[in-house]
Scaffold this motif. Structure first.
Motif, mmCIF file in Angstrom:
data_model
loop_
_atom_site.group_PDB
_atom_site.id
_atom_site.type_symbol
_atom_site.label_atom_id
_atom_site.label_comp_id
_atom_site.label_asym_id
_atom_site.label_seq_id
_atom_site.Cartn_x
_atom_site.Cartn_y
_atom_site.Cartn_z
ATOM 1 N N GLY A 70 51.305 45.987 49.868
ATOM 2 C CA GLY A 70 51.029 47.610 49.920
ATOM 3 C C GLY A 70 51.950 48.303 49.136
ATOM 4 O O GLY A 70 51.846 49.382 48.486
ATOM 5 N N ALA A 71 53.334 48.077 49.796
ATOM 6 C CA ALA A 71 54.474 49.066 49.292
ATOM 7 C C ALA A 71 54.575 48.948 47.765
ATOM 8 O O ALA A 71 55.281 49.858 47.268
ATOM 9 C CB ALA A 71 55.652 48.729 49.980
ATOM 10 N N ARG A 72 54.264 47.674 47.109
ATOM 11 C CA ARG A 72 54.721 47.288 45.718
ATOM 12 C C ARG A 72 53.441 47.914 44.777
ATOM 13 O O ARG A 72 53.498 47.954 43.491
ATOM 14 C CB ARG A 72 55.072 46.270 45.621
ATOM 15 C CG ARG A 72 56.395 45.778 46.408
ATOM 16 C CD ARG A 72 56.689 44.082 46.112
ATOM 17 N NE ARG A 72 57.182 44.093 44.816
ATOM 18 C CZ ARG A 72 57.810 42.901 44.207
ATOM 19 N NH1 ARG A 72 57.821 41.813 45.020
ATOM 20 N NH2 ARG A 72 58.009 42.797 42.978
ATOM 21 N N ALA A 73 52.419 48.229 45.263
ATOM 22 C CA ALA A 73 51.031 48.282 44.717
ATOM 23 C C ALA A 73 51.311 49.587 43.935
ATOM 24 O O ALA A 73 51.551 50.572 44.804
ATOM 25 C CB ALA A 73 49.860 48.282 45.713
ATOM 26 N N PHE B 219 45.968 47.109 51.339
ATOM 27 C CA PHE B 219 46.857 46.295 52.079
ATOM 28 C C PHE B 219 47.622 46.522 53.289
ATOM 29 O O PHE B 219 47.716 45.831 54.291
ATOM 30 C CB PHE B 219 48.088 45.674 50.906
ATOM 31 C CG PHE B 219 47.709 44.839 49.733
ATOM 32 C CD1 PHE B 219 47.181 43.579 50.392
ATOM 33 C CD2 PHE B 219 47.617 45.114 48.442
ATOM 34 C CE1 PHE B 219 46.815 42.540 49.222
ATOM 35 C CE2 PHE B 219 47.372 44.160 47.669
ATOM 36 C CZ PHE B 219 46.950 42.882 48.054
ATOM 37 N N LEU B 220 47.994 47.830 53.503
ATOM 38 C CA LEU B 220 48.351 48.220 54.729
ATOM 39 C C LEU B 220 47.404 48.195 55.909
ATOM 40 O O LEU B 220 47.564 47.844 56.879
ATOM 41 C CB LEU B 220 48.767 49.707 54.524
ATOM 42 C CG LEU B 220 50.265 49.932 53.729
ATOM 43 C CD1 LEU B 220 50.232 51.361 53.613
ATOM 44 C CD2 LEU B 220 51.142 49.099 54.183
ATOM 45 N N TYR C 153 59.060 39.578 48.454
ATOM 46 C CA TYR C 153 60.344 40.260 48.213
ATOM 47 C C TYR C 153 60.884 39.945 46.836
ATOM 48 O O TYR C 153 61.251 40.748 45.990
ATOM 49 C CB TYR C 153 61.490 39.717 49.184
ATOM 50 C CG TYR C 153 61.477 40.536 50.511
ATOM 51 C CD1 TYR C 153 61.827 41.935 50.677
ATOM 52 C CD2 TYR C 153 61.062 39.739 51.775
ATOM 53 C CE1 TYR C 153 61.812 42.714 51.774
ATOM 54 C CE2 TYR C 153 61.037 40.700 52.907
ATOM 55 C CZ TYR C 153 61.246 41.948 53.154
ATOM 56 O OH TYR C 153 61.429 42.725 54.300
ATOM 57 N N GLY C 154 60.984 38.363 46.565
ATOM 58 C CA GLY C 154 61.538 38.287 45.335
ATOM 59 C C GLY C 154 60.807 37.915 43.971
ATOM 60 O O GLY C 154 61.292 38.035 42.865
ATOM 61 N N VAL D 72 50.836 38.844 45.341
ATOM 62 C CA VAL D 72 49.395 38.955 45.613
ATOM 63 C C VAL D 72 48.698 37.344 45.672
ATOM 64 O O VAL D 72 47.988 37.185 46.583
ATOM 65 C CB VAL D 72 48.568 40.002 44.601
ATOM 66 C CG1 VAL D 72 47.121 39.789 45.013
ATOM 67 C CG2 VAL D 72 48.891 41.331 45.088
ATOM 68 N N ALA D 73 49.018 36.823 44.553
ATOM 69 C CA ALA D 73 48.783 35.492 44.524
ATOM 70 C C ALA D 73 48.956 34.367 45.774
ATOM 71 O O ALA D 73 48.296 33.717 45.909
ATOM 72 C CB ALA D 73 49.159 34.758 43.107
ATOM 73 N N ALA D 74 50.267 34.708 46.373
ATOM 74 C CA ALA D 74 50.850 33.858 47.487
ATOM 75 C C ALA D 74 50.194 34.322 48.640
ATOM 76 O O ALA D 74 49.879 33.312 49.524
ATOM 77 C CB ALA D 74 52.157 34.334 47.436
#
Length: 220
Positions: free
Chosen positions: A62-65, A74-75, A121-122, A129-131
């Protein structure tokens, strides 16, 4: 004629893994009621611990969206994972004996959540999202399959009903659609990394049920 979606390719990649999941004795035991309570207790203990870090991985997505809608979604899912963890401890825990549920994070749980957080993170946003997608999607598919059979054991039937519920299925459809959108925006190399993340996380899904079945503990 409809075009093949990226998520169709993802699911095709894991068809053998999903087949092994459906045939796993843990899931067969859920539906026929023969699953030992010790195995289900192991699952509940580790799943409650898993959901804490899964919620963190979802919050990172969510933070990266880039778009507000996905940030909110996501949140919301992260908050839902925490709520599910608390409900699991309060509900299933009471029916599994007076002894408090273990808070020890065991090997497969540690490995799976570490993998998800490393991706969040990495990796890129699309990789993250895939993970996290297998935990949504495989549980939705398993829920559909098991709901048709249910279980003669009321406790197991209640667990099955959670993941077969239409409201959960709708959430999963949203994440699947987002994954297809992201795949259209990234390079072929990044799409390949998305496939790898998805497949590895799917393998961990099988391992998670297997860990409960065998009563996994730290070997030393």
């Amino acid at each position: 004629m409809s075009l093949r979606r990226f998520t169709d390719e993802l699911w095709s990649d894991i068809e053998p893994i999903y087949a092994e999941i459906l045939e796993h004795p843990f899931l067969r035991g859920l539906t026929d009621g023969s699953l030992p309570r010790t195995a289900f207790r192991h699952f509940v203990e580790q799943d409650s611990l898993y959901l804490r870090d899964y919620a963190r991985a979802l919050a990172l997505c969510g933070a990266r969206a880039p778009e507000t809608e996905s940030v909110q979604a996501f949140l919301s899912d992260a908050a839902g994972a925490i709520a599910a963890e608390q409900e699991m401890l309060a509900g299933f825990g009471e029916e599994l004996g007076e002894e408090p549920l273990s808070q020890e994070v065991l090997p497969t749980t540690r490995a799976y959540t570490s993998y998800l957080l490393a991706a969040a993170y990495g990796g890129s946003y699309a990789e993250a999202v895939a993970a996290v997608l297998p935990c949504y999607w495989i549980y939705a598919r398993v829920g559909e399959q098991l709901l048709a059979k249910s279980s003669p054991d009321p406790l197991y039937a209640r667990w099955i009903a959670v993941y077969g519920d239409e409201s959960f299925q709708e959430i999963v459809r949203r994440v699947v659609a987002l994954t297809d959108e992201l795949a259209e925006q990234v390079s072929p190399a990044e799409r390949q990394r998305m496939r790898e993340r998805f497949t590895v996380a799917s393998r961990y899904e099988w391992m998670f049920w297997n860990a409960a079945w065998i009563g996994e503990r730290w070997p030393v």
